[in-house]
Design an enzyme around this catalytic site. Structure first.
Site, PDB file in Angstrom:
ATOM      1  NE  ARG A  81       5.157  -5.689  12.515  1.00 32.01           N
ATOM      2  CZ  ARG A  81       4.215  -6.295  11.797  1.00 32.01           C
ATOM      3  NH1 ARG A  81       3.336  -7.085  12.374  1.00 32.01           N
ATOM      4  NH2 ARG A  81       4.147  -6.113  10.508  1.00 32.01           N
TER       5      ARG A  81
ATOM      6  CB  CYS B 213      16.142 -13.109  13.625  1.00 33.73           C
ATOM      7  SG  CYS B 213      14.720 -13.432  14.688  1.00 33.73           S
TER       8      CYS B 213
ATOM      9  CG  HIS C 230       8.698 -10.685   5.458  1.00 37.46           C
ATOM     10  ND1 HIS C 230       9.461  -9.664   4.947  1.00 37.46           N
ATOM     11  CD2 HIS C 230       8.440 -10.357   6.739  1.00 37.46           C
ATOM     12  CE1 HIS C 230       9.642  -8.740   5.884  1.00 37.46           C
ATOM     13  NE2 HIS C 230       9.039  -9.147   6.975  1.00 37.46           N
TER      14      HIS C 230
ATOM     15  CB  ALA D 203      11.719 -10.930  13.988  1.00 39.99           C
TER      16      ALA D 203
HETATM   17 FE1  CFM Z   1       6.401  -4.332   5.384  1.00 40.27          FE
HETATM   18 FE2  CFM Z   1       7.825  -2.651   6.421  1.00 40.27          FE
HETATM   19 FE3  CFM Z   1       7.914  -5.211   7.167  1.00 40.27          FE
HETATM   20 FE4  CFM Z   1       5.771  -3.679   7.719  1.00 40.27          FE
HETATM   21 FE5  CFM Z   1       6.763  -3.123  10.171  1.00 40.27          FE
HETATM   22 FE6  CFM Z   1       8.793  -2.132   8.791  1.00 40.27          FE
HETATM   23 FE7  CFM Z   1       8.905  -4.636   9.595  1.00 40.27          FE
HETATM   24 MO1  CFM Z   1       9.066  -2.718  11.313  1.00 40.27          MO
HETATM   25  S1  CFM Z   1       5.788  -2.347   6.110  1.00 40.27           S
HETATM   26  S2  CFM Z   1       5.907  -5.693   7.018  1.00 40.27           S
HETATM   27  S3  CFM Z   1       4.676  -3.194   9.518  1.00 40.27           S
HETATM   28  S4  CFM Z   1       8.579  -4.298   5.370  1.00 40.27           S
HETATM   29  S5  CFM Z   1       7.641  -1.241  10.304  1.00 40.27           S
HETATM   30  S6  CFM Z   1       9.017  -0.984   6.885  1.00 40.27           S
HETATM   31  S7  CFM Z   1      10.435  -3.214   9.584  1.00 40.27           S
HETATM   32  S8  CFM Z   1       7.733  -4.578  11.363  1.00 40.27           S
HETATM   33  S9  CFM Z   1       9.161  -6.454   8.495  1.00 40.27           S
END
Ligand code: CFM
Length: 544
Positions: A102, A68, A205, A71
């Site tokens: 994580r 989500c 993000h 997250a």
């Molecule tokens: Fe970038 Fe990722 Fe992500 Fe990531 Fe991660 Fe991920 Fe993620 Mo899981 S590199 S920041 S450290 S997009 S592994 S492939 S899914 S937490 S949001």
């Protein structure tokens, strides 16, 4: 439920047939939507690849692997900063979910370096909303929580994260933040990162990038001296990945100002504008920050990749080229010459055991691309790969940015208008021979006809296993045990199970050994469904 023969005796299907089989179980309307997210890779002239429908809503009822918005904001981007005290405004479950799962690591700085020794990451702070807070509002409780947290920890900064109910009842976390910031005399900022805000964690993000850029970056709480000052963006230090990149930077003489956000502090991030270059590891989660910093401070950025031996060497050489200093170039070349032979030696031992084996990867928004480097080095074949929540540019390259249609869901997330700073804008001299902001995406680097699958569903994962019986699957905890019950090893590429680091030269060696251990373990052949060894149980199994 699928009941697999040990080997796919008929042989794997053609990619066209596989796509048809994946869609076959869906109602017509769902199949029409999924059809645009399951693509046979074709690389045409100018690296043109077919369009993927990405960053769209998951059809309700489908078991997705996405997370989500909260997250993405708390867990991913802001979470790895150790001394911004983080309070979750919401029911306790949301906090518990984001509590150290994580494997993002940090180091507590030694005293005497002028750096903070605070590390709040092991704590789990929540307003623990109850029914009456939902009915009568939770702002009062939030203020009390901020005060209590301040009295206990005396942090330099506090971040507040909104969960779904906060948005639904309309608590104003920003007003509370402003009020408490004035009262306590520290930085307090809130984020409207309610879980439902976007179609996935990707929205979170962007919200986190905006907040950190607005409230932290540019405060310049530390000053940085040193040669070749650089920021590392989109490296979250999962399993120590960031530590390995830090080690390499130190060896070649680069001065790391801050990472966004693995092993970072409030003060290091506040001083990011001191750097003369931003390099981006995870494009999906942090490209907004890179763009905004370029506009405001004049710091150029480009994409790098520290996953894989060759990718690491290539990225280091590009960084050296940017600075255009023969001393740095010599350092980089000496470092590669010192460390690469050992990686080659380990690879030569392991490669014969893995070459030709098949792998599928469905991870997040960048790793399904980055880890192809390591599998290519091992000579393994990537049958299929996909992201959970990436956007078209992560698949097809940034050249398609202008053609991405902005829908209601993406419009929901604010894009900040950033002007050059009157006092801090300082356009760096660029080595114009380099490509900047040229990220080419995952698909141009994949084989012709490889299956590219966006936001893969649980059903599709099981179907793919039935059709291809790959030697390895890479995904996360949601898939892990289901896949392993099919007799196929699964490597978690989110939290790395118990492993890592996998970046840089040390990481490459770790990864080769780990994949050998997993793929060549005999245990997978011993896995049988209960009814395979006890036929009397098959009476209870109704095959469709
Ligand atoms: Fe970038 Fe990722 Fe992500 Fe990531 Fe991660 Fe991920 Fe993620 Mo899981 S590199 S920041 S450290 S997009 S592994 S492939 S899914 S937490 S949001």
């Amino acid at each position: 439920m699928t009941f697999l023969p040990e080997n796919n005796i008929a042989g794997p299907p053609t990619p066209e047939a596989a796509k048809k089989a994946l869609l076959a179980g869906y109602p017509a309307k769902v199949a029409r939507k999924r059809e645009k997210q399951i693509i046979l890779n074709r690389v045409g002239e100018g690296d043109l690849v077919p369009e993927v429908a990405a960053n769209t809503r998951t059809v309700p009822g489908i078991i997705t692997q996405r997370g989500c918005t909260y997250a993405g904001c708390k867990g991913v981007v802001v979470g790895p900063t150790r001394d911004i005290l983080q309070i979750v405004h919401g029911p306790i479950g949301c906090s518990f979910y984001a509590w150290l799962t994580r494997r993002n690591q940090t180091r507590v700085a030694e005293e005497g370096l002028g750096l903070t020794t605070d590390n709040f990451m092991p704590y789990c702070l929540s307003t623990d909303m109850q029914d009456e807070d939902i009915v009568f509002g939770g702002e009062k409780k939030l203020k009390l929580a901020v005060q209590e947290a301040f009295d206990l920890f005396h942090p330099k900064a506090i971040a507040i994260f909104s969960t779904c109910p906060v948005g639904l009842i309309g608590d104003d976390v920003h007003a509370v933040s402003r009020e408490m910031s004035e009262k306590l005399g520290i930085t307090v900022f809130g984020m409207s990162c309610e879980g439902y805000k976007g179609v996935s964690q990707s929205a979170g993000h962007h919200i986190a990038n905006n907040a950190v850029f607005t409230h932290v970056v540019g405060k310049n709480l530390l000053s940085f001296e040193g040669k070749w000052k650089i920021n590392l963006l989109g490296e979250y230090n999962i399993g120590g990945d960031g530590f390995e990149v830090e080690r390499i930077f130190e060896e070649v003489g680069l001065t790391l100002v801050t990472t966004f956000s693995g092993n970072s502090t409030f003060e290091s991030m506040s001083s990011a504008a001191y750097a003369d270059l931003n390099v981006v590891q995870c494009h999906r989660s942090i490209n907004y920050m890179a763009e905004m910093m370029e506009s405001k401070f004049g710091i150029p950025w480009f994409k790098v990749n520290f996953v894989g031996m060759k990718a690491t060497a290539k990225s280091l050489r590009k960084i050296a080229e940017y600075y255009g200093d023969s001393e740095l170039t010599a350092n980089v070349e000496a470092f590669i010459a010192k460390e690469a032979p050992e990686v080659e030696r380990v690879l030569a031992q392991i490669k014969p055991k893995l070459a030709g084996k098949t792998v599928m990867m469905y991870v997040g928004g960048s790793r399904a691309h980055h880890y192809q480097e390591l599998f290519n080095e091992l000579g393994m074949k990537i049958l299929s790969a996909g992201y959970e929540f990436a956007h078209r540019d992560d698949y097809e390259g940034r050249k398609v940015l202008d053609s991405i249609v902005i829908d209601a869901d993406s419009r929901n997330i604010e894009t900040l208008k950033v002007e050059p700073s009157v006092t801090q804008h300082n356009p760096r001299t660029k080595n114009e021979e380099l490509d900047y902001q040229d990220y080419g995406g995952m698909m141009p680097e994949m084989d012709e006809n490889a299956l590219v699958i966006d936001d893969i569903s649980h059903h599709e994962t099981e179907k793919l296993i039935e059709l291809f019986h790959p030697d390895l699957l890479c995904a996360g905890i949601k898939e892990k045990y289901v896949v392993q019950k099919h007799g196929i090893p699964l490597k978690q590429l989110h939290n790395y199970d118990i492993g890592g680091p996998y970046t840089g030269f040390e990481g490459a060696k770790n990864f080769y050994a780990e994949i050998d251990r997993l793929v060549n373990a005999k245990v997978w052949k011993a896995i049988k469904a209960p009814w395979q060894t006890s036929p009397q149980l098959s009476g209870a199994f109704v095959a469709k």
